[in-house]
Design a protein around this motif. Structure first.
Motif, mmCIF file in Angstrom:
data_model
loop_
_atom_site.group_PDB
_atom_site.id
_atom_site.type_symbol
_atom_site.label_atom_id
_atom_site.label_comp_id
_atom_site.label_asym_id
_atom_site.label_seq_id
_atom_site.Cartn_x
_atom_site.Cartn_y
_atom_site.Cartn_z
ATOM 1 N N ASN A 7 23.002 49.034 47.143
ATOM 2 C CA ASN A 7 24.357 48.906 47.691
ATOM 3 C C ASN A 7 25.096 47.729 47.049
ATOM 4 O O ASN A 7 26.292 47.819 46.755
ATOM 5 N N GLN A 8 24.376 46.625 46.835
ATOM 6 C CA GLN A 8 24.994 45.455 46.199
ATOM 7 C C GLN A 8 25.410 45.779 44.761
ATOM 8 O O GLN A 8 26.478 45.349 44.307
ATOM 9 N N ALA A 9 24.555 46.537 44.060
ATOM 10 C CA ALA A 9 24.889 46.923 42.685
ATOM 11 C C ALA A 9 26.136 47.800 42.660
ATOM 12 O O ALA A 9 27.032 47.613 41.830
ATOM 13 N N ASN A 10 26.188 48.752 43.577
ATOM 14 C CA ASN A 10 27.362 49.629 43.655
ATOM 15 C C ASN A 10 28.616 48.853 44.043
ATOM 16 O O ASN A 10 29.705 49.115 43.519
ATOM 17 N N ASP A 11 28.452 47.901 44.944
ATOM 18 C CA ASP A 11 29.602 47.078 45.357
ATOM 19 C C ASP A 11 30.138 46.271 44.170
ATOM 20 O O ASP A 11 31.357 46.150 43.981
ATOM 21 N N ALA A 12 29.214 45.711 43.372
ATOM 22 C CA ALA A 12 29.631 44.938 42.199
ATOM 23 C C ALA A 12 30.351 45.839 41.195
ATOM 24 O O ALA A 12 31.360 45.446 40.588
ATOM 25 N N LYS A 13 29.819 47.057 41.024
ATOM 26 C CA LYS A 13 30.455 47.996 40.098
ATOM 27 C C LYS A 13 31.855 48.363 40.578
ATOM 28 O O LYS A 13 32.803 48.411 39.789
ATOM 29 N N GLU A 14 31.996 48.625 41.873
ATOM 30 C CA GLU A 14 33.313 48.966 42.425
ATOM 31 C C GLU A 14 34.287 47.804 42.313
ATOM 32 O O GLU A 14 35.471 47.997 42.046
ATOM 33 N N GLU A 15 33.782 46.597 42.506
ATOM 34 C CA GLU A 15 34.631 45.422 42.340
ATOM 35 C C GLU A 15 35.087 45.312 40.881
ATOM 36 O O GLU A 15 36.248 44.952 40.599
ATOM 37 N N GLY A 16 34.174 45.634 39.972
ATOM 38 C CA GLY A 16 34.535 45.655 38.561
ATOM 39 C C GLY A 16 35.633 46.673 38.273
ATOM 40 O O GLY A 16 36.557 46.413 37.495
ATOM 41 N N ASN A 17 35.544 47.832 38.920
ATOM 42 C CA ASN A 17 36.566 48.864 38.737
ATOM 43 C C ASN A 17 37.938 48.375 39.201
ATOM 44 O O ASN A 17 38.958 48.633 38.550
ATOM 45 N N LYS A 18 37.953 47.685 40.328
ATOM 46 C CA LYS A 18 39.227 47.151 40.847
ATOM 47 C C LYS A 18 39.829 46.141 39.867
ATOM 48 O O LYS A 18 41.030 46.152 39.591
ATOM 49 N N LEU A 19 38.964 45.263 39.358
ATOM 50 C CA LEU A 19 39.431 44.252 38.412
ATOM 51 C C LEU A 19 39.917 44.896 37.117
ATOM 52 O O LEU A 19 40.914 44.458 36.529
ATOM 53 N N PHE A 20 39.232 45.947 36.691
ATOM 54 C CA PHE A 20 39.644 46.654 35.473
ATOM 55 C C PHE A 20 41.035 47.258 35.654
ATOM 56 O O PHE A 20 41.899 47.141 34.780
ATOM 57 N N ARG A 21 41.232 47.907 36.804
ATOM 58 C CA ARG A 21 42.533 48.539 37.063
ATOM 59 C C ARG A 21 43.661 47.520 37.124
ATOM 60 O O ARG A 21 44.813 47.849 36.814
#
Length: 227
Positions: A53-67
């Motif tokens: 879950n932490q890995a997925n959360d970090a990935k999703e946070e990365g997606n937000k920052l990318f956008r």
């Protein structure tokens, strides 16, 4: 009647009686070890789930920052996701997507060699990852590696035969790749000629003294020396 005089009960004895387990109580540690093993098993499973879950959360946070265009910060979040997920079984998807997303960041930052590296890592985990193939093709084109870009796009068409954009891209790149091949061939011939003239110059000759003559009967060539 004989009376046996008992010694008075000391504080230590009273505490021992008070703390003594009932006669039918299980031996010390029997239930505890079973409960601890059960808790350990649950904890291990829960830890894996929590880490994923932490890995997925970090990935999703990365997606937000990318956008939002924060590509450097997004790279960091994807790296965190990779560090967590790489230690977990069954986390191939998270790892491949994180590598693919890092490639997207590097493309935005014009760091095309790094983009190729990240796409390659993503494809090692998931050879059918179309987005990684497309991103690597884009990075190869920027690096003028047209043959490699075409190879990636052909793989995209193989995986997705309906991808007309990929076909148009290939048609656009093929003449560019052919022109580059011809240019490289001319450069190679020029270097070989320069090397040959350097060697022949010691004998007062150069390659212009040699002319290729075609045999009309066999179609083969022979070299003719001319002063």
């Amino acid at each position: 009647m004989v009376v046996i005089e008992q010694e008075p009960e000391t504080e230590e004895i009273r505490e021992a009686h008070a703390n003594a387990p009932p006669a039918d109580a299980p031996a010390h540690g029997e239930h505890e070890s079973d409960e601890e093993s059960f808790e350990d098993a649950l904890t291990e499973e829960q830890l894996r789930e929590k880490s994923l879950n932490q890995a997925n959360d970090a990935k999703e946070e990365g997606n937000k920052l990318f956008r939002s265009g924060q590509y450097e910060d997004a790279l960091l979040q994807y790296e965190i996701a990779l560090q967590i997920a790489s230690e977990l079984p069954s986390s191939v998807d998270v790892c491949s997507m994180s590598h693919g997303n890092r490639a997207a960041c590097f493309l935005k930052l014009n760091q095309y060699t790094d983009a190729v590296t990240e796409c390659t890592k993503a494809l090692e985990l998931n050879p059918s990852y179309i987005k990684a193939l497309v991103r690597r093709a884009e990075a190869h084109e920027k690096l003028e590696n047209y043959e490699e870009a075409i190879a990636d796009l052909k793989k995209v068409i193989e995986l997705d035969p309906s991808n007309d954009q990929g076909r148009r891209w290939i048609r656009r790149l093929e003449p560019i790749a052919a022109e580059k091949r011809e240019k490289m061939k001319e450069e190679m011939i020029g270097k070989l000629k320069e090397m040959g003239n350097s060697l022949l110059g010691r004998f007062g000759m150069n390659l212009d003294n040699f002319k290729a003559v075609k045999d009309p009967n066999t179609g083969s060539y022979s070299l003719s020396f001319q002063r």
